[in-house]
Design a protein around this motif. Structure first.
Motif, short mmCIF file in Angstrom:
data_model
loop_
_atom_site.label_atom_id
_atom_site.label_comp_id
_atom_site.label_asym_id
_atom_site.label_seq_id
_atom_site.Cartn_x
_atom_site.Cartn_y
_atom_site.Cartn_z
N ARG A 23 0.84 -1.20 0.00
CA ARG A 23 0.00 0.00 0.00
C ARG A 23 0.87 1.25 0.00
NH1 ARG A 23 -4.58 0.98 4.48
NH2 ARG A 23 -2.79 1.63 5.71
N ASN A 41 0.84 4.17 -2.84
CA ASN A 41 0.72 5.60 -2.51
C ASN A 41 1.90 6.40 -3.05
OD1 ASN A 41 -1.80 5.98 -1.15
ND2 ASN A 41 -0.98 4.85 0.59
N TYR A 42 3.07 5.82 -3.01
CA TYR A 42 4.26 6.48 -3.58
C TYR A 42 4.05 6.71 -5.08
CZ TYR A 42 8.82 6.45 -5.89
OH TYR A 42 9.89 6.71 -6.73
N ALA A 49 1.16 10.24 -3.23
CA ALA A 49 0.52 10.49 -1.93
C ALA A 49 1.56 10.18 -0.87
CB ALA A 49 -0.74 9.63 -1.78
N ASP A 83 2.53 4.18 5.82
CA ASP A 83 2.51 2.73 5.57
C ASP A 83 3.90 2.12 5.56
OD1 ASP A 83 -0.25 2.51 5.43
OD2 ASP A 83 -0.31 2.88 3.28
N ASN A 124 0.80 9.53 3.05
CA ASN A 124 0.21 8.22 3.28
C ASN A 124 1.22 7.10 3.04
OD1 ASN A 124 -2.26 9.40 3.83
ND2 ASN A 124 -3.03 9.15 1.75
N ALA A 125 2.04 7.28 2.03
CA ALA A 125 3.07 6.28 1.74
C ALA A 125 4.05 6.14 2.90
CB ALA A 125 3.82 6.65 0.46
#
Length: 92
Positions: free
Chosen positions: A21, A25-26, A30, A37, A33-34
């Motif tokens: 995930r 996100n990366y 994002a 995670d 968020n990345a």
């Protein structure tokens, strides 16, 4: 129907989920968020260089040079040859 994995250690599965995930996100930029995670993936499985590599890429893209170098060094210490080369080229 639950998926069954041939893995006896559930923390490995969970680490992989957070890594995947974080990587997704990366890819969509994002980064906050990345990082959340990837840090969770690292907390669960701190000896896997893949999460450190993506984390370093994000730090580089967001201008965190100190963090980038620290994270590259950790990935290098875990045996990632490309991270070692990048560390030597950019952080010494």
């Amino acid at each position: 129907m639950a998926l069954k994995y041939p893995i006896n250690d559930p923390s490995i599965e969970l680490s992989s989920v957070y890594y995947q995930r974080g990587f997704a996100n990366y890819k969509i930029e994002a980064y906050s968020n990345a990082m959340t995670d990837l840090n969770k993936a690292i907390d669960i499985k701190p000896n896997n260089p893949k999460a450190y590599i993506i984390k370093a890429r994000i730090q580089n893209k967001t201008g965190d040079k100190d963090g980038y170098c620290i994270t590259l060094k950790k990935a290098s210490d875990l045996g990632d040859v490309n991270s070692k080369k990048l560390y030597e080229e950019n952080c010494k």
